[in-house]
Scaffold this active site. Structure first.
Site, mmCIF file in Angstrom:
data_model
loop_
_atom_site.group_PDB
_atom_site.id
_atom_site.type_symbol
_atom_site.label_atom_id
_atom_site.label_comp_id
_atom_site.label_asym_id
_atom_site.label_seq_id
_atom_site.Cartn_x
_atom_site.Cartn_y
_atom_site.Cartn_z
ATOM 1 N NE ARG A 9 -1.995 3.516 -10.485
ATOM 2 C CZ ARG A 9 -2.435 2.803 -9.630
ATOM 3 N NH1 ARG A 9 -3.597 3.328 -8.928
ATOM 4 N NH2 ARG A 9 -2.644 1.523 -10.306
ATOM 5 C CG HIS A 38 -0.317 0.044 -6.734
ATOM 6 N ND1 HIS A 38 -0.482 -0.352 -5.829
ATOM 7 C CD2 HIS A 38 -0.483 -0.298 -8.256
ATOM 8 C CE1 HIS A 38 -1.671 -1.048 -6.103
ATOM 9 N NE2 HIS A 38 -1.828 -1.203 -7.844
#
Lengths: 211, 211
Positions: free
Chosen positions: A37, A40
């Site tokens: 995450r 990302h």
């Protein structure tokens, strides 16, 4: 133009692209999610080797979140980035005093940043809760002082301030603090979406565990 | 611990550290500010060679902002990051429809992202205003479609979505659009603080010019 428009497909394709960049690190499932995450959110696979997760930090943060802890942050962008609906479903909320008038006045009087004055104002309220810093090294230095000098004990400090003045030093001090669990990133990189991404990644597992 | 606590000193020291990384690019004063604020927001000097500013884009954006234009953004984090008090002093405000219920319903019905549906909903309202995209490639692709197929003409598109699915392609398409001024970043990197930083950097000059 042809491009992927479906949200779940974007998410899963993105995770597929990130996965090979994490293979060398032998991460467990939860740590993989936190790394993924963050990468990302930054669009930057070069985060992989500089993310630092203290022993037991993810489990400590997940336990605190599942128990309804609050999150204390330095800037509004971190608050905006955190999935507040999910946090509220566990009983928690996000606190930020950067725009508070008393905090602004105290900061001006002392010649310090507002986010540093905000952390000082939170003080013992941080006990058992999560600190999420995405912008100001000064805020992280102040949290470390509260931990060291005033015995404050957050459940976990997600300290990922950004920039060229103090950020790398404050994050290294966090990784070496020896007193509280932490998640951070070595060097100058970081920011609000990075701190929020780490928090949101951990909340993902609470839903899963509750089923 | 000894560290710099004074906000203006942090700012100026940060700009001093960034300056040598821009020397090779021979940038004018306004472009230097945009580059510097982006690098500052990411804590990442490797942004320098990948920032792309279309001919006349900064002047076009500054003129629009000084004239009181609005800013249309894909996500709330960009709105949070923009200096809204300064924007309001010129007469502008920030619009974001990511949390709008009608937009969410339209997105679900069409199997597209909410930020893409939001841009479609803005449509001709973007004319003469600034678009600031910090998250979703799909939103930028939709803005480019509006420009190409529907004759919509924003004053400037600050298109800096992030990630591994469509971000690089959408930003390249923006840089090659040939119809509207743009500010973007090549590749996968980007994000809300980066888009907001570019906007805030340009607003800095309006104060100066009026000052």
């Amino acid at each position: 133009m042809d491009f992927i428009k479906q949200p779940m497909e974007i998410e899963s394709r993105s995770m597929e692209i990130i996965a090979p960049h994490l293979q060398a690190f032998n991460l467990d499932e939860k740590t993989t999610k936190v790394y993924s995450r963050i990468i990302h959110a930054a669009g930057d696979v070069e985060y992989a080797p500089i993310i630092r997760v203290g022993e037991g930090a993810i489990d400590a943060a997940i336990a605190a979140l599942a128990g309804g802890c609050d999150i204390y942050t330095d800037v509004e962008m971190v608050r905006t980035g955190i999935n507040k609906r999910k946090l509220a479903s566990f009983g928690g909320q996000v606190h930020c005093l950067i725009a508070d008038e008393k905090v602004a006045a105290a900061a001006k009087a002392e010649g310090i940043t507002r986010s540093m004055a905000a952390m000082r104002t939170f003080g013992a309220a941080l006990d058992g809760n999560i600190v999420a810093i995405g912008n100001a090294p000064t805020a992280l230095f102040e949290v470390l002082r509260l931990i060291r000098e005033e015995g404050v004990r957050p459940a976990c400090v997600v300290g990922i301030p950004v920039g060229f003045v103090g950020a790398a030093d404050s994050k290294q001090a966090l990784a070496e603090n020896g007193l509280v669990p932490y998640i951070t990133v070595a060097g100058t990189k970081g920011g609000s979406p990075i701190a929020a991404a780490a928090i949101n990644a951990m909340m993902y597992f609470i839903n899963n565990e509750r089923g």
